[in-house]
Design an enzyme around this catalytic site. Sequence first.
Site: not given
Length: 628
Positions: A369, A55-57, A105, A80, A59, A2, A82
């Site tokens: 990576g 928000r970018l959903s 979360d 913001n 979870i 987010c 995870e």
Amino acid sequence: MCGLTGWVSTHATGAGAAHLRAMIHAIRHRGPDESGEHILYAGDATPEVALGHCRLSIIDVGGGQQPMGDDDSGTWLIYNGELYNFVELREQLVALGYRFNGASDTEVVLQAYRCWGTDCVTRFRGMFALALWDGPGQRMFFARDPFGKKPLFFLRQGATLLFGSEIKSLLLFPGAPTAVNENALCDYFLYRYVPGPQTLYAGIEKLPPGSWATWQDGALQIETYYRPPDRRPRPATPQPADPVAGFLSHLEDAVAVRMVSDVPFGAFLSGGLDSSAIVALMARHSARPVQTYSVGFAEARYSELDHARRVAKHIGADHHELVLSADDLMQHLPALVKYRDAPVSETADIPIYLLSLKAGESVKMVLTGEGSDELLGGYPKHAFERYARAYQWLPPLLRSHLIAPLVRALPFRFRRIKTALANLDLADDRQRLPRWFGALSHDERDALLDLPCADERNDGATQFACSPGNSVLRRILYFDQTSWLPDNLLERGDRMTMAASIEARMPFLDERLAAYVSALPDRYRLRGHTGKWLLRQAMHELLPASIIKRPKIGFRVPVDLWFRGPMRDYLYDHLTSADSRTRHYYHRPRLDAVLSEHVDGRQNHEKLLWTMLNLELWHRHCLESAAP
């Protein structure tokens, strides 16, 4: 994933919902799925608090809306990032009597603060930046993850503190200043990025990685809760019976927990060892083919697409490719400077952004990576740094009058040797360590700039604050982990993926993995001139030998060629024309020499010219556009 923004003040600011919505809209690309706001207006002895969120959903797509409040405690959160261990923490909190209304979360973060206070962040495994209003304590609490994957910026205006995931939202608050930070400008030419906590904007600072902050009664207090373990000598603990197997187990766990998602996801695949290792381990934990995304160039010697295809075929990935040109760079570079709120310090920003747009057509999250070289010692400089003290024992006249002229005369194909010997000649760590990837030494900067740059050493700077008894390798890795990584690579990764509205997760930057690697002797990271020895050994049964044995190439964009060809006029126009906003920063004879030496092919100044070009673009597209 987010974006967050807002303010807290000891008094009524005069700003309101319209200002907050404008600040949210400025970072809407970070979270296009939904947005929310909450304002607690100032009253008698009560601060004014404004919390905005987009928000970018990823979870609990149907739940987890923010700002999230707890009526019992008067606590409000915008967050913001995870948490990869949120299920484990939730179970602990339920056992302690805390109740949950959803499965996000975000709610775990909120209840964890209620239970453990500021120490809650030491239990978090993930990437995060958060702002939490503690109603009972009448204070604001902020925190940022250990390695600084997620950003958080502050701007203090008297008794008001503005905060946000990106600088652009802060500049929309009434009265926000838009002046250049001249000290940061001088540092920019030494690092090619601005080392934290400074930014190029006067008065705007970053919350350092691994830190929390509290704001109460108009005062901001910042504390550090995490330092990378390479800061100190290796602990005197028994070595694991099988270090390679232990490393692989930790890395595989770091990959697996980052594959928890309620939306489709994939991986960036360059064809190098780091990203190839990540996708190989993802394939072990995926019932479907891994979605992989690669980018290359028409100039074959700069493109790694063949290697990426080989890895994708080896693991059975569903593979996607993108080929870029100089036109793509010129078309998108101004927009990316605006997304970053800073000069684009790495040419790789543009390919990463366009690859993120490509990935965003089919997924909302990718694994990358990033961080492997800084954790495992994968850059050539990690081997060369061992020779610094020995080289400096040579007589100064021999180094300056014989070796230096010979090295400067070498063709560009010897660039690593040229860079190494120029850097090894710098006795001061505070000059040498930044210059391995920097544009200029202090003397070179002062010869170029017509600015009063103070030659300050800042003995307390975090990136140099290693234990005196530390090994050479651990010392340079600690610099990378606390400066080059958070202030450059992670900032790039966050802005370029978020600009395309997708999330990036980085398994190599897992604190448990970092602790395991740091407890091993240096030889497990660097043997001779072979870096990332531990990773190479761990991948023997998972990747083709040709990928494991490949020397590090790095993600190079052919701007050295483009500055001599399709981008030549673009470069001259921005740096030397009457419209240039930055040409007054330079001694003109030196500027002309740098340009002509590069265009004529006598020297390769691509990094310096890129640094200068992006500073000009920042003035045009960020500083001026933000001015009242």
